[in-house]
Design an enzyme around this catalytic site. Structure first.
Site, PDB file in Angstrom:
ATOM      1  N   ASP A 124      32.460  48.148  36.024  1.00 50.27           N
ATOM      2  CA  ASP A 124      33.614  48.704  36.735  1.00 50.27           C
ATOM      3  C   ASP A 124      34.820  48.841  35.811  1.00 50.27           C
ATOM      4  O   ASP A 124      35.943  48.485  36.161  1.00 50.27           O
ATOM      5  CB  ASP A 124      33.953  47.789  37.932  1.00 50.27           C
ATOM      6  CG  ASP A 124      34.904  48.471  38.912  1.00 50.27           C
ATOM      7  OD1 ASP A 124      35.567  47.760  39.688  1.00 50.27           O
ATOM      8  OD2 ASP A 124      35.008  49.722  38.851  1.00 50.27           O
ATOM      9  N   ASP A 142      38.370  41.696  36.399  1.00 50.62           N
ATOM     10  CA  ASP A 142      37.660  42.139  37.602  1.00 50.62           C
ATOM     11  C   ASP A 142      36.164  42.261  37.375  1.00 50.62           C
ATOM     12  O   ASP A 142      35.649  43.327  37.029  1.00 50.62           O
ATOM     13  CB  ASP A 142      38.224  43.479  38.095  1.00 50.62           C
ATOM     14  CG  ASP A 142      37.673  43.797  39.470  1.00 50.62           C
ATOM     15  OD1 ASP A 142      38.262  44.618  40.167  1.00 50.62           O
ATOM     16  OD2 ASP A 142      36.637  43.209  39.831  1.00 50.62           O
ATOM     17  N   LYS A 186      37.798  50.410  34.260  1.00 53.76           N
ATOM     18  CA  LYS A 186      38.731  51.503  34.588  1.00 53.76           C
ATOM     19  C   LYS A 186      40.140  51.007  34.286  1.00 53.76           C
ATOM     20  O   LYS A 186      40.334  49.790  34.121  1.00 53.76           O
ATOM     21  CB  LYS A 186      38.579  51.898  36.062  1.00 53.76           C
ATOM     22  CG  LYS A 186      38.725  50.761  37.049  1.00 53.76           C
ATOM     23  CD  LYS A 186      38.343  51.202  38.455  1.00 53.76           C
ATOM     24  CE  LYS A 186      38.440  50.034  39.419  1.00 53.76           C
ATOM     25  NZ  LYS A 186      37.949  50.377  40.762  1.00 53.76           N
ATOM     26  N   THR A 188      36.017  54.695  43.974  1.00 49.73           N
ATOM     27  CA  THR A 188      36.281  55.954  43.275  1.00 49.73           C
ATOM     28  C   THR A 188      35.184  56.154  42.225  1.00 49.73           C
ATOM     29  O   THR A 188      34.908  55.260  41.451  1.00 49.73           O
ATOM     30  CB  THR A 188      37.654  55.978  42.581  1.00 49.73           C
ATOM     31  OG1 THR A 188      37.524  56.801  41.410  1.00 49.73           O
ATOM     32  CG2 THR A 188      38.082  54.578  42.109  1.00 49.73           C
TER      33      THR A 188
HETATM   34  C1  LIG Z   1      39.492  36.318  38.720  1.00 50.66           C
HETATM   35  C2  LIG Z   1      39.792  37.565  39.393  1.00 50.66           C
HETATM   36  C3  LIG Z   1      39.563  38.756  38.490  1.00 50.66           C
HETATM   37  C4  LIG Z   1      40.236  39.934  39.103  1.00 50.66           C
HETATM   38  N1  LIG Z   1      39.680  40.651  40.040  1.00 50.66           N
HETATM   39  N2  LIG Z   1      38.527  40.335  40.568  1.00 50.66           N
HETATM   40  C5  LIG Z   1      38.127  41.045  41.683  1.00 50.66           C
HETATM   41  N3  LIG Z   1      38.821  42.126  42.038  1.00 50.66           N
HETATM   42  N4  LIG Z   1      37.074  40.655  42.350  1.00 50.66           N
HETATM   43  C6  LIG Z   1      41.568  40.302  38.689  1.00 50.66           C
HETATM   44  C7  LIG Z   1      42.080  41.513  39.050  1.00 50.66           C
HETATM   45  C8  LIG Z   1      43.379  41.865  38.693  1.00 50.66           C
HETATM   46  C9  LIG Z   1      44.151  40.977  37.975  1.00 50.66           C
HETATM   47  N5  LIG Z   1      45.445  41.381  37.685  1.00 50.66           N
HETATM   48  C10 LIG Z   1      46.399  40.666  37.042  1.00 50.66           C
HETATM   49  O1  LIG Z   1      46.222  39.555  36.572  1.00 50.66           O
HETATM   50  C11 LIG Z   1      47.680  41.366  36.933  1.00 50.66           C
HETATM   51  C12 LIG Z   1      48.783  40.895  36.304  1.00 50.66           C
HETATM   52  C13 LIG Z   1      49.765  41.862  36.501  1.00 50.66           C
HETATM   53  C14 LIG Z   1      51.106  41.970  36.115  1.00 50.66           C
HETATM   54  C15 LIG Z   1      51.810  43.089  36.508  1.00 50.66           C
HETATM   55  O2  LIG Z   1      53.128  43.288  36.211  1.00 50.66           O
HETATM   56  C16 LIG Z   1      53.731  42.326  35.432  1.00 50.66           C
HETATM   57  C17 LIG Z   1      51.245  44.100  37.231  1.00 50.66           C
HETATM   58  C18 LIG Z   1      49.925  43.993  37.611  1.00 50.66           C
HETATM   59  C19 LIG Z   1      49.202  42.868  37.220  1.00 50.66           C
HETATM   60  N6  LIG Z   1      47.916  42.552  37.483  1.00 50.66           N
HETATM   61  C20 LIG Z   1      43.647  39.776  37.579  1.00 50.66           C
HETATM   62  C21 LIG Z   1      42.339  39.430  37.934  1.00 50.66           C
END
Ligand SMILES: CCC/C(=N\NC(=N)N)c1ccc(NC(=O)c2cc3cc(OC)ccc3[nH]2)cc1
Length: 313
Positions: A136, A157, A138, A176
């Site tokens: 995944d 993710d 992207k 998507t």
């Molecule tokens: C352990 C979970 C892994 C995961 N997604 N997993 C899932 N969707 N199953 C995931 C998905 C997204 C994120 N995103 C972030 O850490 C993040 C920090 C951040 C800072 C931002 O502005 C300062 C804006 C967006 C952000 N995303 C971190 C982990």
């Protein structure tokens, strides 16, 4: 409004939402004892139609998160769960999602795109070496460590990171499709598919970073995105690609190959001439393996503080 477990509340002060995702949201939080900023990913166990899959997915992802250790892969710092939600504390990636850097409609500087792409390749090569296929990749799942252009990136993710059987293929198709490789539509249900799907997605990611627009996109007069992908039909619009080197275009063309057996592998991509760039490699290595003060001091890594009972990391 999300309620957090008591022991979580005692350790962290939750602030605002910072990112959104298909399966949950990301909030900014502060560790009370240190005032250190962290990200908290909230994953609702129940937000998929078939509960079984969601929980299995999330457990698989948490297992993966525990196992992986690479400078360009997200690291978890803490973990809590209630009977219907996971709360995963992560290092805060101040630069946010790559998505917000490329959506502006024009691409990144080629040198910046190369630095980011090299780190993505290193992260995905590490995953494949450890028997994990991301599936995944992207721009929403590529995080930037800081607002600076030349910064560390991390892949995140791992919700789709497993061998898809036929029945979960339908769930994949509800997201998507823009980044999905052709074989996910054509052959996945029968023969399954391998690490080469990540090479395709990296090709789409590189195309978007350089061109500032997606190679396969919905347009009234064009075939469906799925059809464009299966045909491997994309156009490098001259006005958007005029300043981009032939080697960069060559890398994209060798990744966006429909036949997975003819597609450039991750390992071969790392050998591509475009990446034999000592300045970029030096910069990437400095970001991935920064010289710690402990490299100079004889003592161990962290100076223990009086109030810290000991590093449980
Ligand atoms: C352990 C979970 C892994 C995961 N997604 N997993 C899932 N969707 N199953 C995931 C998905 C997204 C994120 N995103 C972030 O850490 C993040 C920090 C951040 C800072 C931002 O502005 C300062 C804006 C967006 C952000 N995303 C971190 C982990």
């Amino acid at each position: 409004q999300t309620i957090f477990p008591k022991e979580f509340q005692e350790k962290y002060l939750v602030s605002r939402g910072i990112g959104t995702g298909v399966c949950g949201e990301v909030k900014l939080a502060f560790e009370r004892a240190t005032c250190k900023k962290v990200a908290v990913k909230i994953i609702n166990k129940k937000n998929f139609p078939s509960v079984g899959t969601a929980t299995r997915n999330a457990e698989r992802e948490i297992e993966i998160l525990r196992r992986i250790d690479h400078p360009c892969l997200i690291k978890t710092e803490d973990f809590y769960q209630t009977e219907d939600t996971y709360y995963i504390v992560l290092e805060l990636m101040e630069g946010g999602e790559l998505f917000n850097r490329v959506k502006a409609g024009h691409g990144l500087d080629e040198a910046v795109a190369k630095l980011y792409f090299y780190q993505m390749l290193m992260a995905v090569e590490y995953l494949h070496r450890n028997g994990i296929i991301h599936r995944d990749l992207k721009p929403e799942n590529i995080l930037l460590a800081s607002q600076a252009k030349t910064c560390l990136i991390k892949v995140t993710d791992f919700n789709q990171s497993k061998i898809l059987e036929g029945e979960t293929l339908s769930r994949t198709l509800c997201g998507t499709p823009s980044y999905l490789a052709p074989e996910v539509f054509t052959r996945a249900a029968t023969t399954g598919y391998g690490p080469s799907v990540d090479a395709w997605s990296l090709g789409v990611l590189l195309f978007v970073c350089l061109g500032g627009y997606a190679p396969f996109y919905e347009h009234p007069s064009r075939p469906s995105v799925q059809e464009q992908i299966i045909q491997g039909e994309f156009t490098m619009v001259p006005s958007k690609w005029k300043g981009i080197s032939d080697q960069a275009k060559d890398m994209v063309r060798k990744l966006l190959v429909v036949d997975p057996s003819l597609r450039l592998s991750i390992t071969s991509a790392l050998q591509h001439p475009w990446l034999q760039d000592p300045a970029m490699l030096a910069q990437a290595n400095k970001l991935m393996y920064p010289p710690q003060d402990s490299d100079t001091e004889p003592s161990h890594n962290k100076r223990p503080r009086e109030d810290e009972e000991g590093d449980n990391g």
